[in-house]
Scaffold this motif. Structure first.
Motif, PDB file in Angstrom:
ATOM      1  N   LEU A 101       0.835  -1.203   0.000  1.00 44.69           N
ATOM      2  CA  LEU A 101       0.000   0.000   0.000  1.00 44.69           C
ATOM      3  C   LEU A 101       0.871   1.254   0.000  1.00 44.69           C
ATOM      4  O   LEU A 101       0.621   2.207  -0.753  1.00 44.69           O
ATOM      5  CB  LEU A 101      -0.922   0.004   1.220  1.00 44.69           C
ATOM      6  N   ALA A 102       1.902   1.258   0.839  1.00 47.83           N
ATOM      7  CA  ALA A 102       2.786   2.427   0.914  1.00 47.83           C
ATOM      8  C   ALA A 102       3.542   2.627  -0.398  1.00 47.83           C
ATOM      9  O   ALA A 102       3.715   3.767  -0.861  1.00 47.83           O
ATOM     10  CB  ALA A 102       3.755   2.260   2.071  1.00 47.83           C
ATOM     11  N   LYS A 103       3.960   1.541  -1.026  1.00 44.08           N
ATOM     12  CA  LYS A 103       4.658   1.658  -2.305  1.00 44.08           C
ATOM     13  C   LYS A 103       3.753   2.197  -3.400  1.00 44.08           C
ATOM     14  O   LYS A 103       4.217   2.834  -4.347  1.00 44.08           O
ATOM     15  CB  LYS A 103       5.231   0.296  -2.731  1.00 44.08           C
ATOM     16  N   LEU A 104       2.453   1.943  -3.250  1.00 43.90           N
ATOM     17  CA  LEU A 104       1.494   2.476  -4.226  1.00 43.90           C
ATOM     18  C   LEU A 104       1.207   3.958  -4.002  1.00 43.90           C
ATOM     19  O   LEU A 104       0.454   4.560  -4.757  1.00 43.90           O
ATOM     20  CB  LEU A 104       0.182   1.686  -4.157  1.00 43.90           C
ATOM     21  N   GLY A 105       1.786   4.522  -2.957  1.00 42.05           N
ATOM     22  CA  GLY A 105       1.603   5.945  -2.696  1.00 42.05           C
ATOM     23  C   GLY A 105       0.570   6.262  -1.646  1.00 42.05           C
ATOM     24  O   GLY A 105       0.288   7.444  -1.390  1.00 42.05           O
ATOM     25  N   LEU A 106      -0.008   5.233  -1.029  1.00 44.70           N
ATOM     26  CA  LEU A 106      -0.981   5.466   0.043  1.00 44.70           C
ATOM     27  C   LEU A 106      -0.213   5.570   1.360  1.00 44.70           C
ATOM     28  O   LEU A 106       0.082   4.573   2.023  1.00 44.70           O
ATOM     29  CB  LEU A 106      -1.991   4.326   0.081  1.00 44.70           C
ATOM     30  N   LYS A 107       0.138   6.776   1.731  1.00 43.72           N
ATOM     31  CA  LYS A 107       1.039   7.004   2.870  1.00 43.72           C
ATOM     32  C   LYS A 107       0.331   6.934   4.223  1.00 43.72           C
ATOM     33  O   LYS A 107       0.961   6.648   5.233  1.00 43.72           O
ATOM     34  CB  LYS A 107       1.715   8.369   2.733  1.00 43.72           C
ATOM     35  N   ASP A 108      -0.971   7.210   4.231  1.00 45.72           N
ATOM     36  CA  ASP A 108      -1.691   7.293   5.501  1.00 45.72           C
ATOM     37  C   ASP A 108      -2.172   5.898   5.912  1.00 45.72           C
ATOM     38  O   ASP A 108      -3.362   5.613   5.989  1.00 45.72           O
ATOM     39  CB  ASP A 108      -2.857   8.265   5.366  1.00 45.72           C
ATOM     40  N   VAL A 109      -1.198   5.013   6.141  1.00 47.26           N
ATOM     41  CA  VAL A 109      -1.463   3.622   6.472  1.00 47.26           C
ATOM     42  C   VAL A 109      -0.901   3.333   7.860  1.00 47.26           C
ATOM     43  O   VAL A 109       0.257   3.655   8.143  1.00 47.26           O
ATOM     44  CB  VAL A 109      -0.815   2.667   5.440  1.00 47.26           C
ATOM     45  N   VAL A 110      -1.719   2.728   8.713  1.00 44.51           N
ATOM     46  CA  VAL A 110      -1.284   2.354  10.055  1.00 44.51           C
ATOM     47  C   VAL A 110      -1.504   0.857  10.238  1.00 44.51           C
ATOM     48  O   VAL A 110      -2.597   0.345   9.978  1.00 44.51           O
ATOM     49  CB  VAL A 110      -2.061   3.137  11.138  1.00 44.51           C
ATOM     50  N   LEU A 111      -0.473   0.161  10.653  1.00 41.02           N
ATOM     51  CA  LEU A 111      -0.578  -1.253  10.972  1.00 41.02           C
ATOM     52  C   LEU A 111      -0.563  -1.414  12.487  1.00 41.02           C
ATOM     53  O   LEU A 111       0.329  -0.893  13.169  1.00 41.02           O
ATOM     54  CB  LEU A 111       0.571  -2.048  10.345  1.00 41.02           C
ATOM     55  N   LEU A 112      -1.549  -2.136  13.014  1.00 39.29           N
ATOM     56  CA  LEU A 112      -1.654  -2.380  14.454  1.00 39.29           C
ATOM     57  C   LEU A 112      -1.355  -3.841  14.757  1.00 39.29           C
ATOM     58  O   LEU A 112      -1.934  -4.745  14.134  1.00 39.29           O
ATOM     59  CB  LEU A 112      -3.066  -2.049  14.943  1.00 39.29           C
ATOM     60  N   GLU A 113      -0.458  -4.071  15.707  1.00 36.48           N
ATOM     61  CA  GLU A 113      -0.139  -5.425  16.157  1.00 36.48           C
ATOM     62  C   GLU A 113      -0.350  -5.487  17.663  1.00 36.48           C
ATOM     63  O   GLU A 113       0.183  -4.666  18.406  1.00 36.48           O
ATOM     64  CB  GLU A 113       1.306  -5.789  15.792  1.00 36.48           C
ATOM     65  N   MET A 164       9.760   2.729   5.341  1.00 30.33           N
ATOM     66  CA  MET A 164      10.543   3.536   4.399  1.00 30.33           C
ATOM     67  C   MET A 164       9.644   4.288   3.431  1.00 30.33           C
ATOM     68  O   MET A 164       9.968   5.392   2.988  1.00 30.33           O
ATOM     69  CB  MET A 164      11.514   2.632   3.616  1.00 30.33           C
ATOM     70  N   HIS A 165       8.498   3.681   3.101  1.00 34.35           N
ATOM     71  CA  HIS A 165       7.582   4.290   2.123  1.00 34.35           C
ATOM     72  C   HIS A 165       6.456   5.070   2.793  1.00 34.35           C
ATOM     73  O   HIS A 165       5.530   5.514   2.116  1.00 34.35           O
ATOM     74  CB  HIS A 165       7.013   3.218   1.193  1.00 34.35           C
ATOM     75  N   GLY A 166       6.514   5.221   4.132  1.00 33.49           N
ATOM     76  CA  GLY A 166       5.587   6.131   4.796  1.00 33.49           C
ATOM     77  C   GLY A 166       4.544   5.515   5.691  1.00 33.49           C
ATOM     78  O   GLY A 166       3.772   6.240   6.325  1.00 33.49           O
ATOM     79  N   ALA A 167       4.444   4.169   5.764  1.00 30.09           N
ATOM     80  CA  ALA A 167       3.456   3.545   6.640  1.00 30.09           C
ATOM     81  C   ALA A 167       3.928   3.608   8.089  1.00 30.09           C
ATOM     82  O   ALA A 167       5.125   3.683   8.373  1.00 30.09           O
ATOM     83  CB  ALA A 167       3.230   2.099   6.226  1.00 30.09           C
ATOM     84  N   ARG A 168       2.983   3.570   9.019  1.00 31.22           N
ATOM     85  CA  ARG A 168       3.302   3.537  10.451  1.00 31.22           C
ATOM     86  C   ARG A 168       2.934   2.170  11.013  1.00 31.22           C
ATOM     87  O   ARG A 168       1.899   1.593  10.659  1.00 31.22           O
ATOM     88  CB  ARG A 168       2.535   4.624  11.197  1.00 31.22           C
ATOM     89  N   ILE A 169       3.769   1.655  11.909  1.00 31.37           N
ATOM     90  CA  ILE A 169       3.533   0.355  12.533  1.00 31.37           C
ATOM     91  C   ILE A 169       3.534   0.537  14.040  1.00 31.37           C
ATOM     92  O   ILE A 169       4.505   1.045  14.615  1.00 31.37           O
ATOM     93  CB  ILE A 169       4.599  -0.667  12.098  1.00 31.37           C
ATOM     94  N   LEU A 170       2.429   0.160  14.670  1.00 28.15           N
ATOM     95  CA  LEU A 170       2.282   0.295  16.112  1.00 28.15           C
ATOM     96  C   LEU A 170       2.160  -1.084  16.743  1.00 28.15           C
ATOM     97  O   LEU A 170       1.179  -1.803  16.506  1.00 28.15           O
ATOM     98  CB  LEU A 170       1.039   1.122  16.451  1.00 28.15           C
TER      99      LEU A 170
END
Length: 815
Positions: free
Chosen positions: A26-38, A166-172
């Motif tokens: 998703l981030a590589k496709l340019g969708l930067k506002d991505v949050v992954l929750l673990e 690196m491509h803008g996603a956030r991982i929490l």
């Protein structure tokens, strides 16, 4: 809490390989506002204990393509992120130790070539040269796929996570999802133990927790957890880092190299379900207690293949629960219950092989609003009402697990969880020798055994035991009359003042006809591909009756509902369970019907492609003058409570006219001869009506605009890149199943999408797309040249056809 986001465009739930891969893509496709929750740490669910084998070949071209995308990614990911992945393209071996398995492997080799995947057939000695530690005394042959390999699951996930960042996603990490807020049919907020996150899209990649996460949002994710064990040995003399992965399905086991030793696991026939009463709280980076007694059955089989295991030291017997599904395929796509709620879960112990490609496909699906290509075998929309009950899902899933390494027989049926959904005729037909198959929980008669015949399938790659029975039913329909119970059809109504306007947008056909008209109504995506293949009956100005295939019930309803323009007075209702369907087909169909019906059913009074309300043996019936078998036919749709009465009356009325029960396998042989396509195999979202040969069903000139029209107009008059064609083989002993490679003048041009036998013609028949991507093709190209079909690695001459194979001047169908 300052670093905790209160909103995001996309929230991914789950930090295993699938969640990390989806975030990365998703981030590589340019969708930067991505949050992954673990909820704990990345890979802490089941990814950390995955075995890490990466195989690519599946029975579907697009799923094979998806797995190939994993390999492409793993080859370059370490270079991109700087983090090791443990990826090794050391190839994969698959053994065959029985003639039946060797036939299966040879057919798999044909499939691989059809799909452009390199696969070599080897002698036992050649296989042993690649894998010297094994005993090959019982091996008949082997297959080698040089681009298969293995990876370290935790390392790959870590590398994907770094790439996502690196491509803008956030991982929490350490962030648990506790619920969802829903408004107007979509999730608006993800609730967590650290606070809410407003969002537009949710992606459920929670692995074996995906069913629980889905339930919080009212979404059904049909998967369950099963214990899966593998053993890790100490170093073994002769095990090198370049050793290929090895699958030994006849001994139910697999192997890969790890630090000079072996990983050996398998799929036992008596799997153990886990988490029946829910999962323990805080089950992170945890394994189950090793079950040596249960693993012993695999160990005994493995010792016969790798004698060195007898003296090898055992480091550990890993027992980790993993998510499995009722059909052995993983789950992708947008859930039917909500808009913007996607699922990527249920990977059946091949999540590492699928991870890269599945994350890429899911990301493109989310970004583009549709699947990047036909992913029906893994689409969540393949499930139905029978998958709502977790006990049923678990029973079927355990059967599928136990079959993971058994031979995938043609026409094989599942045995578990049956019978579930039954027509009112089930007991009657069973008493008359019906051998049932199952689709979406429905029991459907496949064929009928006569007294003295064994009423069960005997699986084989050769001539099936039911061939003669199906030939009898086929002949009855061609020469007299056959009666089919097709109650399992999916049936919908589109009602309301704007029903015509809604369906005019949804369908490429012209549906603005008078009540009583039947229309083949293909429904297209924006690319012009066929999403739904429906029969539309206008029963009133504000009421359409829509009929779809059994397996398409969820998918077609979802497509119709999601793509109906907002603001219209048009309401879709599923009425599948309200109506029985009896299909009366054959030259004596009218004479039989006339004996139990006082209405005019003559050709003048009831012409082809018309619908008419009549009374049959006292039952109010919507009769459709249609056929899928190439003969005079009436589809009788009636309230389900009348089904048994009408069946008895028709059988009595046709007794002296040669009436016979007939099943779905006869429908298949009959439709093959008539040249009717099979939705889902011959026709799907990657095929336009022009390519599939039914451009006649498209009304490009109709007044109303329709979905896919621009794509079809752009393609009109252009040379096609592929065209559906029929093929016959003169040798009646050849068995065509689908996926056989098509060769034209010695060049590979495609593969069969379906295959079978035509009993009137006395020949094997197949259908498939002839492909010519560069420069395109026309009918003259298709009909010229010398054709061969590769059947289990043997090329057999074939004749190509674009016209129906059985068409006696339409005499019987239009009589």
């Amino acid at each position: 809490m300052a670093d905790f986001p209160t909103q995001a465009q996309i929230v991914i739930v789950g930090g295993g390989i699938i969640g990390a891969s989806t975030a990365y893509h998703l981030a590589k496709l340019g969708l930067k506002d991505v949050v992954l929750l673990e909820r704990h740490k990345l890979t802490s669910g089941s990814t950390f204990h995955a075995a890490g084998l990466v195989g690519q070949l599946r029975s579907n071209a697009n799923i094979t393509q998806l797995l190939g995308e994993s390999v492409k990614l793993y080859q370059t990911l370490e270079q991109e992120t700087g983090l090791a992945t443990g990826w090794k393209m050391n190839g994969g071996l698959r053994l065959a130790c029985t003639q039946e398995r060797w036939t299966e492997v040879k057919r798999q080799a044909t499939t691989a070539r059809s799909f452009g995947l390199e696969m070599h057939l080897l002698s036992p000695q050649e296989a042993q040269d690649l894998w010297p530690l094994m005993d090959v005394s019982d091996v008949i042959g082997a297959a080698f796929l040089p681009t298969d390999g293995q990876a370290n699951p935790s390392d790959i996930t870590g590398s994907l996570a770094k790439g996502a960042r690196m491509h803008g996603a956030r991982i929490l990490e350490d962030t648990e999802v506790t619920g969802f807020r829903i408004a107007n049919g979509r999730v608006t907020t993800v609730e967590t133990d650290r606070g809410p996150i407003a969002c537009e899209i949710v992606v459920n990649c929670a692995g074996q927790w995906a069913r629980k996460v889905g339930r919080m949002a009212g979404v059904n994710v049909p998967l369950v957890s099963v214990e899966h064990q593998y053993m890790i040995t100490d170093r073994i003399e002769g095990v090198t880092s370049t050793l290929p992965t090895l699958r030994d399905p006849d001994r139910l086991t697999y192997y890969k190299e790890e630090v000079g030793g072996l990983v050996m696991g398998g799929y036992e026939p008596n799997p153990i379900a886990w988490g029946l009463d829910g999962f323990p709280k805080g089950f992170n980076f945890q394994l189950l207690q090793s079950n040596f007694d249960h693993f012993e059955q695999l160990m005994e089989l493995a010792l016969g293949r790798v004698p060195a295991l007898e003296t090898a030291g055992v480091k550990e017997l890993i027992n980790g629960p993993e998510s499995f599904t009722p059909d052995g395929n993983f789950i992708l796509g947008q859930a039917p219950e909500l808009t913007g709620f996607f699922v990527g879960a249920g990977f059946n112990a091949f999540g590492i092989a699928s991870g890269g490609g599945a994350g890429k496909a899911l990301a493109e699906w989310i970004a583009g609003g549709r699947a990047p290509y036909d992913l029906a075998p893994v689409d969540i929309l393949r499930f139905g009402r029978n998958h709502q009950d977790v006990a049923w899902v678990r029973e079927r899933t355990l059967e599928a697990y136990g079959k993971h390494y058994t031979i995938a027989w043609p026409h094989e049926e599942h045995a578990s969880g049956r019978p579930l959904r039954r027509s009112p005729l089930y007991d009657r037909l069973r008493a008359q020798g019906a051998v049932f198959g199952e689709k979406l929980g429905w029991e459907r008669p496949n064929w009928f055994a006569q007294p003295g015949e064994e009423a069960r399938d005997r699986y084989t790659f050769g001539r099936p035991n039911w061939t003669d029975a199906v030939a009898r039913e086929h002949a009855a329909v061609r020469e007299a009359v056959g009666l089919f119970d097709q109650t399992s059809f999916a049936k919908f109504r589109m009602v309301g003042r704007d029903a015509e306007a809604a369906l005019s947008w949804l369908s490429a056909a012209d549906l603005a006809y008078a009540p009583g008209t039947i229309t083949v109504a293909p429904m297209l995506n924006a690319r012009g591909g066929v999403e739904c293949d429906l029969t539309a009956v206008r029963v009133a100005p504000d009421d359409y009756y829509l009929v779809a295939g059994t397996g398409a019930a969820t998918k077609d309803f979802d497509w119709l509902r999601r793509n109906t323009p907002q603001g219209l007075d048009a309401h879709l209702i599923d009425v599948s369970s309200a109506y029985g369907v009896l299909s009366l087909m054959g030259p004596n169909a009218r004479r039989t019907l006339e004996r139990v019906c006082s209405d005019d059913v003559s050709n003048d009074g009831f012409p082809f492609a018309r619908a008419k309300r009549i009374n049959v043996a006292g039952a109010p019936t919507l009769a459709l003058r249609v056929t899928y078998v190439g003969e005079l036919g009436f589809e009788l749709h009636l309230p389900v409570e009348f089904t048994a009465t009408v069946y008895d009356a028709l059988m009595a009325a046709g007794a002296d006219l040669g009436i016979a029960n007939a099943g779905y396998r006869a429908i298949e042989t009959l439709r093959l001869e008539k040249g009717y396509w099979a939705s889902g195999s011959d026709v799907g979202p990657d095929h336009t009506p022009f390519e599939a040969g039914f451009g006649w069903a498209v009304a490009l000139g109709k007044t109303a605009d329709f979905l896919g029209r621009d794509a079809l107009r752009a393609a009109q008059g252009q040379r096609l890149k592929k065209r559906l064609a029929g093929f016959t083989v003169d040798d009646p002993s050849i068995v065509l199943l689908g996926r056989e490679t098509i060769y034209r003048n010695g060049e590979r041009v495609g593969w069969l999408s379906s295959g079978g036998f035509g009993h009137t013609l006395g020949k094997p028949i197949g259908y498939g797309y002839v492909r010519q991507p560069e420069g395109g093709l026309d009918e003259a190209f298709v009909l010229s040249g010398a054709y061969e079909l590769d059947v289990a690695t043997v090329r057999v001459p074939a004749t190509v056809h674009l016209a129906p194979l059985y068409d006696p001047e339409m005499r019987r169908m239009l009589a």
